[in-house]
Design an enzyme around this catalytic site. Structure first.
Site, PDB file in Angstrom:
ATOM      1  N   ASP A 215      -0.517   8.367   2.602  1.00 34.23           N
ATOM      2  CA  ASP A 215       0.308   7.644   1.628  1.00 34.23           C
ATOM      3  C   ASP A 215      -0.022   8.217   0.257  1.00 34.23           C
ATOM      4  OD1 ASP A 215       1.896   5.657   0.364  1.00 34.23           O
ATOM      5  OD2 ASP A 215       0.161   4.368   0.100  1.00 34.23           O
ATOM      6  N   SER A 216       0.770   7.837  -0.740  1.00 32.20           N
ATOM      7  CA  SER A 216       0.468   8.278  -2.100  1.00 32.20           C
ATOM      8  C   SER A 216      -0.826   7.613  -2.597  1.00 32.20           C
ATOM      9  CB  SER A 216       1.628   7.923  -3.031  1.00 32.20           C
ATOM     10  OG  SER A 216       1.886   6.538  -2.958  1.00 32.20           O
TER      11      SER A 216
ATOM     12  N   TYR B 226       3.934   8.177  -6.705  1.00 27.79           N
ATOM     13  CA  TYR B 226       4.961   9.176  -6.406  1.00 27.79           C
ATOM     14  C   TYR B 226       6.339   8.687  -6.891  1.00 27.79           C
ATOM     15  CZ  TYR B 226       1.983  11.804  -3.044  1.00 27.79           C
ATOM     16  OH  TYR B 226       1.014  12.576  -2.443  1.00 27.79           O
ATOM     17  N   GLY B 227       6.505   7.380  -6.932  1.00 25.28           N
ATOM     18  CA  GLY B 227       7.829   6.781  -7.186  1.00 25.28           C
ATOM     19  C   GLY B 227       8.610   7.339  -8.361  1.00 25.28           C
TER      20      GLY B 227
ATOM     21  N   CYS C 289       4.476   6.188   3.644  1.00 21.27           N
ATOM     22  CA  CYS C 289       4.926   6.090   2.251  1.00 21.27           C
ATOM     23  C   CYS C 289       6.429   6.330   2.247  1.00 21.27           C
ATOM     24  CB  CYS C 289       4.222   7.158   1.416  1.00 21.27           C
ATOM     25  SG  CYS C 289       4.812   7.289  -0.272  1.00 21.27           S
ATOM     26  N   ASN C 290       7.156   5.392   1.649  1.00 17.58           N
ATOM     27  CA  ASN C 290       8.623   5.511   1.625  1.00 17.58           C
ATOM     28  C   ASN C 290       9.077   6.696   0.789  1.00 17.58           C
ATOM     29  OD1 ASN C 290       9.889   2.694   2.736  1.00 17.58           O
ATOM     30  ND2 ASN C 290       7.863   2.419   1.888  1.00 17.58           N
ATOM     31  N   THR C 291       8.457   6.859  -0.393  1.00 17.57           N
ATOM     32  CA  THR C 291       8.881   7.930  -1.291  1.00 17.57           C
ATOM     33  C   THR C 291       8.631   9.289  -0.641  1.00 17.57           C
ATOM     34  OG1 THR C 291       8.239   6.495  -3.127  1.00 17.57           O
ATOM     35  CG2 THR C 291       8.689   8.788  -3.650  1.00 17.57           C
TER      36      THR C 291
ATOM     37  N   GLU D 282      -0.381  -2.960  -8.822  1.00 17.32           N
ATOM     38  CA  GLU D 282      -1.648  -2.226  -9.004  1.00 17.32           C
ATOM     39  C   GLU D 282      -2.569  -2.953  -9.980  1.00 17.32           C
ATOM     40  OE1 GLU D 282      -2.673   1.183  -8.176  1.00 17.32           O
ATOM     41  OE2 GLU D 282      -1.132   1.263  -6.621  1.00 17.32           O
TER      42      GLU D 282
ATOM     43  N   CYS E 104       8.974  -0.105   0.061  1.00 20.70           N
ATOM     44  CA  CYS E 104       7.849   0.481  -0.672  1.00 20.70           C
ATOM     45  C   CYS E 104       6.567  -0.172  -0.169  1.00 20.70           C
ATOM     46  CB  CYS E 104       8.033   0.224  -2.174  1.00 20.70           C
ATOM     47  SG  CYS E 104       6.598   0.672  -3.155  1.00 20.70           S
ATOM     48  N   THR E 105       5.522   0.625  -0.060  1.00 18.19           N
ATOM     49  CA  THR E 105       4.251   0.112   0.493  1.00 18.19           C
ATOM     50  C   THR E 105       3.699  -1.096  -0.276  1.00 18.19           C
ATOM     51  OG1 THR E 105       3.210   1.816  -0.869  1.00 18.19           O
ATOM     52  CG2 THR E 105       3.382   2.256   1.495  1.00 18.19           C
ATOM     53  N   HIS E 106       4.004  -1.179  -1.574  1.00 21.49           N
ATOM     54  CA  HIS E 106       3.414  -2.255  -2.380  1.00 21.49           C
ATOM     55  C   HIS E 106       4.188  -3.576  -2.270  1.00 21.49           C
ATOM     56  CE1 HIS E 106       1.316   1.133  -4.000  1.00 21.49           C
ATOM     57  NE2 HIS E 106       0.700   0.427  -4.926  1.00 21.49           N
TER      58      HIS E 106
END
Ligand code: DGL
Length: 263
Positions: A67-68, A99-100, A130-132, A210, A244-246
């Site tokens: 992942d990023s 990365y977004g 990671c989606n991006t 974050e 998105c992972t978050h």
């Protein structure tokens, strides 16, 4: 079967190449005559053992997940739960996260580097958590490593959304790069040609999460979420993809804004 190198074929466990070399060797020996046939018999047995050993090694090769940053550990945790006997090599590119907001080309370059590193660790498959990264690089990765199973998060997410959506009114929220790529739209339209797909980039979500701002009652994240989601809520969709992972950390807040009718 290029490059033709028996040592490389063995170390990578490429069955086609191994069988090719075994046949070539056998043919050479059979030309020699009776003595050759005895040797051939010995090597036939040895090849059998080699194939079994290679299969054993592949069975125990790790699954590569990246992942990023650390968000993809949630995906690694689910893999570990589902497949407890597998080992996992995880790479979080926290030095270059997020990365977004980056261009798809730049992310593609990062992902090629990461996958080269994972392939060097003899992984047997790669999961892009990671989606991006999936949006930017999955098709190119499959071209670079055609024999390596590579799984991204967008295809399974799209499939789950199509299954969950009775009306086909689906929205996706994700980073700017993921939305710009149009990847979710492509997968959903392929699976559900009549779907109405709305998409919205939510660039402030990742930095806020974050910074620990993901709990109900936090005025900042709730205000930002309402700003992003209110227009989607008014559209009357029934399924929302957290692309998105978050974003799963915001499930409570997002669910509260979208209401109980939205999966
Ligand atoms: N992992 C990214 C994704 O799922 C989110 C964080 C980032 O922007 O790097 O799209």
């Amino acid at each position: 079967i290029v490059p033709i190198n028996p040592i490389e074929a063995l170390s990578k466990g490429n069955m086609l190449q191994i069988i090719f070399f075994a046949l070539l060797f056998g043919f050479g020996l059979s030309v020699i005559g009776d003595k050759g046939k005895q040797v051939l018999h010995f090597f036939d047995g040895a090849a059998d053992v080699m194939i079994k050993v290679t299969g054993f090694v592949m069975l125990y090769a790790p699954i590569g997940v990246f992942d990023s940053g650390f968000g993809g550990l949630t995906v690694a945790r689910e893999i570990a739960k589902e497949l407890p006997r597998e080992s996992i090599v995880y790479l979080g590119d926290s030095a270059r996260c997020p990365y977004g907001p980056r261009s798809l080309d730049e992310v593609d370059g990062f992902v090629q580097q990461i996958c080269t590193w994972l392939v060097g660790r003899d992984v047997k498959m790669i999961v892009i958590a990671c989606n991006t990264a999936t949006a930017a690089a999955l098709p190119a990765l499959r071209e670079t490593w055609p024999d390596m199973p590579i799984i991204g998060v967008i295809e399974p997410g799209s499939r789950a959304a199509c299954e969950a959506s009775p009306s086909g009114d689906i929205a996706v929220i994700a980073t700017e790069s993921t939305i710009r790529s149009g990847a979710y739209e492509r997968y959903i339209s392929a699976l559900h040609p009549g779907a109405r797909i709305l998409s919205k980039a939510c660039p402030l979500f990742v930095p806020l999460v974050e910074n620990g701002r993901f709990r109900r009652g936090d005025v900042v994240i709730e205000t930002v979420a309402r700003e992003y989601l209110e227009p989607l809520r008014r559209e009357g969709l029934d399924t929302l993809i957290l692309g998105c992972t978050h974003y799963p950390l915001l499930t409570d807040i997002i669910g509260h804004i979208m209401g109980p009718g939205v999966t």
